[in-house]
Design an enzyme around this catalytic site. Structure first.
Site, short mmCIF file in Angstrom:
data_model
loop_
_atom_site.label_atom_id
_atom_site.label_comp_id
_atom_site.label_asym_id
_atom_site.label_seq_id
_atom_site.Cartn_x
_atom_site.Cartn_y
_atom_site.Cartn_z
N HIS A 5 0.84 -1.21 0.00
CA HIS A 5 0.00 0.00 0.00
C HIS A 5 0.88 1.26 0.00
O HIS A 5 0.60 2.21 -0.73
CB HIS A 5 -0.89 0.06 1.26
N LYS A 18 -16.10 -8.98 4.97
CA LYS A 18 -15.42 -9.57 6.13
C LYS A 18 -15.20 -8.58 7.27
O LYS A 18 -15.05 -7.38 7.05
CB LYS A 18 -14.08 -10.19 5.71
N ARG A 78 -1.81 -5.82 -8.31
CA ARG A 78 -0.72 -6.75 -8.03
C ARG A 78 -0.57 -7.74 -9.17
O ARG A 78 0.31 -7.64 -9.98
CB ARG A 78 -0.99 -7.51 -6.72
P1 ADP Z 1 -9.85 -3.56 -0.53
O1 ADP Z 1 -10.60 -4.37 0.47
O2 ADP Z 1 -10.53 -2.30 -0.95
O3 ADP Z 1 -9.30 -4.33 -1.69
P2 ADP Z 1 -7.14 -3.35 0.49
O4 ADP Z 1 -6.71 -2.61 1.69
O5 ADP Z 1 -6.93 -4.82 0.48
O6 ADP Z 1 -8.64 -2.97 0.32
O7 ADP Z 1 -6.46 -2.74 -0.79
C1 ADP Z 1 -6.56 -1.41 -1.18
C2 ADP Z 1 -5.93 -1.20 -2.53
O8 ADP Z 1 -4.54 -1.48 -2.46
C3 ADP Z 1 -6.46 -2.10 -3.64
O9 ADP Z 1 -6.43 -1.37 -4.84
C4 ADP Z 1 -5.46 -3.22 -3.69
O10 ADP Z 1 -5.41 -3.82 -4.98
C5 ADP Z 1 -4.18 -2.47 -3.40
N1 ADP Z 1 -3.16 -3.32 -2.82
C6 ADP Z 1 -3.23 -4.13 -1.75
N2 ADP Z 1 -2.06 -4.75 -1.52
C7 ADP Z 1 -1.22 -4.31 -2.48
C8 ADP Z 1 0.13 -4.61 -2.82
N3 ADP Z 1 0.85 -5.49 -2.14
N4 ADP Z 1 0.65 -3.97 -3.88
C9 ADP Z 1 -0.10 -3.11 -4.58
N5 ADP Z 1 -1.36 -2.80 -4.33
C10 ADP Z 1 -1.93 -3.40 -3.30
#
Ligand code: ADP
Length: 160
Positions: free
Chosen positions: A17, A41, A91
């Protein structure tokens, strides 16, 4: 001033992130980081904890970011901030279908708001908040994959 909104659950924030945020900061003058809820979730960390971890991890970008919890429709938040760009991270191909659907849906309801995708550094391509929690839960090391404050909070939560 060019602004964008980066929404996510951030449960907890990972270096993946942070990588997306730092790349977005090169493109925008201000980035609004929306800490949302995932209806699918329950989260491990409370909204306050998730906001706090992001703020601590992003201290050096303080003047260019704003982190807040918002429990509503993303498009309403984007409008509230008078922005017209949503940033999402990509990703692997596996992210594509979900992101494609969301972006199309948002476009349907707000033609003036554009979703842009930023690809993560390949070191973080396999990284997710859930994998981090799994490792921490079983006592593994998450060093290098999350900000120091998150490492600390995970220990408090899982190491008894
Ligand atoms: P959501 O539940 O909205 O997917 P996340 O917190 O899991 O929330 O992710 C927020 C954003 O960050 C999404 O666009 C996700 O694809 C991106 N993201 C999560 N992990 C990574 C990573 N390791 N590298 C790049 N982008 C990521």
């Amino acid at each position: 001033m060019k602004t964008a909104v980066y929404p996510g659950t951030f449960d907890p924030v990972t270096n993946g992130h942070i990588d997306i945020i730092e790349r977005a900061l090169k493109l925008f003058d201000k980035l609004y980081i929306l800490v949302g809820e995932n209806p699918q979730k329950a989260t491990t960390f409370s909204a306050e904890e998730r906001v706090e971890m992001l703020k601590q991890a992003l201290k050096k970008h303080n003047n260019k970011i704003e982190v807040e919890h918002f429990d509503g429709l993303l498009l309403n938040y984007v409008r509230k901030k008078k922005s017209n760009v949503i940033v999402r991270g990509l990703r692997a191909i596996s992210d594509f279908e979900f992101e494609f659907q969301r972006a199309q849906f948002n476009r349907e309801f707000a033609k003036d708001i554009e979703t842009i995708f930023i690809m993560t550094k390949d070191d973080y391509a396999f990284l997710s908040s859930s994998i981090i929690k799994e490792i921490a839960m079983f006592g593994g090391s998450v060093k290098g994959f999350v900000p120091a404050i998150v490492e600390k909070k995970l220990k408090e939560k899982f190491v008894k």
